[in-house]
Design an enzyme around this catalytic site. Structure first.
Site, mmCIF file in Angstrom:
data_model
loop_
_atom_site.group_PDB
_atom_site.id
_atom_site.type_symbol
_atom_site.label_atom_id
_atom_site.label_comp_id
_atom_site.label_asym_id
_atom_site.label_seq_id
_atom_site.Cartn_x
_atom_site.Cartn_y
_atom_site.Cartn_z
ATOM 1 C CG ASP A 1 -2.092 0.934 1.091
ATOM 2 O OD1 ASP A 1 -2.358 1.397 -0.045
ATOM 3 O OD2 ASP A 1 -2.725 1.228 2.116
ATOM 4 N NE ARG B 1 -4.455 6.817 -6.992
ATOM 5 C CZ ARG B 1 -4.302 6.525 -5.707
ATOM 6 N NH1 ARG B 1 -4.067 7.479 -4.832
ATOM 7 N NH2 ARG B 1 -4.414 5.293 -5.288
ATOM 8 C CG HIS C 1 -0.430 2.002 -9.228
ATOM 9 N ND1 HIS C 1 -0.630 1.742 -7.896
ATOM 10 C CD2 HIS C 1 -1.511 2.724 -9.634
ATOM 11 C CE1 HIS C 1 -1.782 2.283 -7.517
ATOM 12 N NE2 HIS C 1 -2.332 2.880 -8.548
ATOM 13 C CB SER D 1 -8.709 -5.315 -3.000
ATOM 14 O OG SER D 1 -9.283 -4.039 -3.223
ATOM 15 C CD GLU E 1 -13.348 -4.744 -1.161
ATOM 16 O OE1 GLU E 1 -12.171 -5.161 -1.315
ATOM 17 O OE2 GLU E 1 -14.268 -5.474 -0.756
ATOM 18 N NE ARG F 1 -7.754 1.984 -5.415
ATOM 19 C CZ ARG F 1 -6.540 2.074 -4.888
ATOM 20 N NH1 ARG F 1 -5.525 2.438 -5.667
ATOM 21 N NH2 ARG F 1 -6.326 1.811 -3.626
ATOM 22 C CG LEU G 1 9.175 -17.268 -3.048
ATOM 23 C CD1 LEU G 1 9.202 -17.277 -1.514
ATOM 24 C CD2 LEU G 1 9.473 -15.849 -3.535
ATOM 25 C CD GLU H 1 2.663 -12.820 16.126
ATOM 26 O OE1 GLU H 1 2.732 -11.627 16.511
ATOM 27 O OE2 GLU H 1 2.122 -13.721 16.795
HETATM 28 C C1 IPE Z 1 -5.438 -2.741 -0.068
HETATM 29 O O1 IPE Z 1 -5.082 -1.411 -0.243
HETATM 30 C C2 IPE Z 1 -5.463 -3.469 -1.393
HETATM 31 C C3 IPE Z 1 -4.168 -3.727 -1.989
HETATM 32 C C4 IPE Z 1 -3.008 -3.409 -1.497
HETATM 33 C C5 IPE Z 1 -4.192 -4.418 -3.243
HETATM 34 P P1 IPE Z 1 -6.187 -0.265 -0.442
HETATM 35 O O2 IPE Z 1 -5.434 1.008 -0.594
HETATM 36 O O3 IPE Z 1 -7.110 -0.639 -1.525
HETATM 37 O O4 IPE Z 1 -6.973 -0.317 0.938
HETATM 38 P P2 IPE Z 1 -7.722 0.836 1.728
HETATM 39 O O5 IPE Z 1 -8.672 1.464 0.781
HETATM 40 O O6 IPE Z 1 -6.672 1.800 2.182
HETATM 41 O O7 IPE Z 1 -8.366 0.140 2.878
HETATM 42 C C1 IPE Z 2 -1.518 0.253 -3.361
HETATM 43 O O1 IPE Z 2 -1.358 1.627 -3.422
HETATM 44 C C2 IPE Z 2 -1.854 -0.357 -4.700
HETATM 45 C C3 IPE Z 2 -3.235 -0.868 -4.796
HETATM 46 C C4 IPE Z 2 -4.127 -0.780 -3.872
HETATM 47 C C5 IPE Z 2 -3.615 -1.490 -6.026
HETATM 48 P P1 IPE Z 2 -2.592 2.625 -3.400
HETATM 49 O O2 IPE Z 2 -3.002 2.889 -4.815
HETATM 50 O O3 IPE Z 2 -3.664 2.150 -2.516
HETATM 51 O O4 IPE Z 2 -1.893 3.935 -2.803
HETATM 52 P P2 IPE Z 2 -2.487 4.920 -1.722
HETATM 53 O O5 IPE Z 2 -2.975 4.097 -0.580
HETATM 54 O O6 IPE Z 2 -3.591 5.657 -2.387
HETATM 55 O O7 IPE Z 2 -1.332 5.782 -1.347
HETATM 56 MG MG MG Z 3 -4.070 2.396 -0.560
#
Ligand code: IPE
Ligand code: IPE
Ligand code: MG
Length: 247
Positions: free
Chosen positions: A24, A37, A41, A69, A71, A75, A135, A211
């Site tokens: 994240d 953004r 990535h 995810s 969810e 986006r 792995l 953990e």
């Molecule tokens: C969790 O991160 C999903 C992934 C890392 C793939 P998100 O950025 O989507 O989660 P929230 O929205 O902060 O909970």
């Molecule tokens: C994690 O980074 C990647 C995915 C969730 C796919 P984010 O895109 O959630 O980055 P933040 O949380 O907005 O910084």
């Molecule tokens: Mg995030």
């Protein structure tokens, strides 16, 4: 590569067999640099490389990475397509290196939501890395913990309906056998980057006694030394599994 942390990990000896990571902070990493953004990535791919190399060095057996995810489909369309394209790019670019490292790739999640081109790239990385013994890498794509459990409930209900299983025989083992992660031990250690203290619908069943290590580092800045730091933190834990003494 020599690392003082890696030496300490080896000296202790108890390396977590299964490490899961919620990757994240890509968006915030980019925003802090005034970048879009999707460049966050893209930069995150380097951290994936680092983490895999570090996992092999440390002797971790299973690495599970949360890449996209259920969810995340909500986006903006542009970001979703950038993420999915990146996945395809990753599958094409990294295949050879993963084979060389002895990494066996598995992709877990509801992949029928992913377009054909990406699915083919993903299928080929899975096929070509089969048999790697250094792995096992699980890429969690279009994955949600609740959806996984709903899917399990359906599979079990269908087995009962067909008369293959009695409702009273549904136990932990029977349920685990229907999860995407069937046959795999639960993660010993979960790492979440970017300082968020939540699970975000990741491996709800499997994380029961895992953990947790949360680091403020944004995913694109995460490297193998951060992984080693997380393992050292894990090695200081006392895992009791609800009992009085640690096991
Ligand atoms: C969790 O991160 C999903 C992934 C890392 C793939 P998100 O950025 O989507 O989660 P929230 O929205 O902060 O909970
Ligand atoms: C994690 O980074 C990647 C995915 C969730 C796919 P984010 O895109 O959630 O980055 P933040 O949380 O907005 O910084
Ligand atoms: Mg995030």
């Amino acid at each position: 590569m020599s690392s003082e942390r890696l030496d300490r990990i080896r000296l202790h000896g108890d390396v977590p067999g299964h490490v899961a990571v919620i990757m994240d902070g890509n968006g915030r990493w980019a925003a802090e640099r005034g970048l879009p953004r999707h460049l966050g990535h893209r930069e995150g791919m380097k951290a994936v490389r680092e983490t895999i190399a570090g996992a092999v060095e440390a002797g971790i057996q299973i690495l599970t990475l949360f890449a996209f995810s259920t969810e995340n489909w909500q986006r903006p369309r542009q970001e979703v397509s950038a993420l999915i394209r990146l996945l395809e790019l990753y599958a094409r670019r990294e295949r050879e290196e993963l084979v060389r490292q002895g990494v066996e790739v598995h992709v877990l999640g509801e992949l029928d939501r992913v377009d054909d081109v990406t699915r083919r790239a993903v299928d080929s990385i899975v096929a070509e890395t089969r048999g790697g013994t250094a792995l096992r890498l699980n890429l969690m794509i279009s994955y949600g913990g609740r959806e996984e459990l709903i899917r399990s409930a359906r599979i079990l209900a269908e087995r009962v309906q067909r008369g293959e299983l009695r409702a009273e025989d549904i136990d932990e083992e029977a349920l685990e056998d229907t999860l995407f992660t069937r046959q795999l031990p639960a993660p010993d250690l979960l790492i979440r980057t970017s300082g968020e203290y939540r699970i975000s619908n990741f491996m709800l069943w499997q994380l029961a006694y895992t953990e947790l290590h949360i680091t403020p580092v944004y995913w694109p800045d995460f490297d193998r030394e951060h992984l080693f730091e997380a393992i050292l933190d894990y090695q200081r834990r006392d895992r009791r599994f609800g009992r009085v003494e640690s096991r």
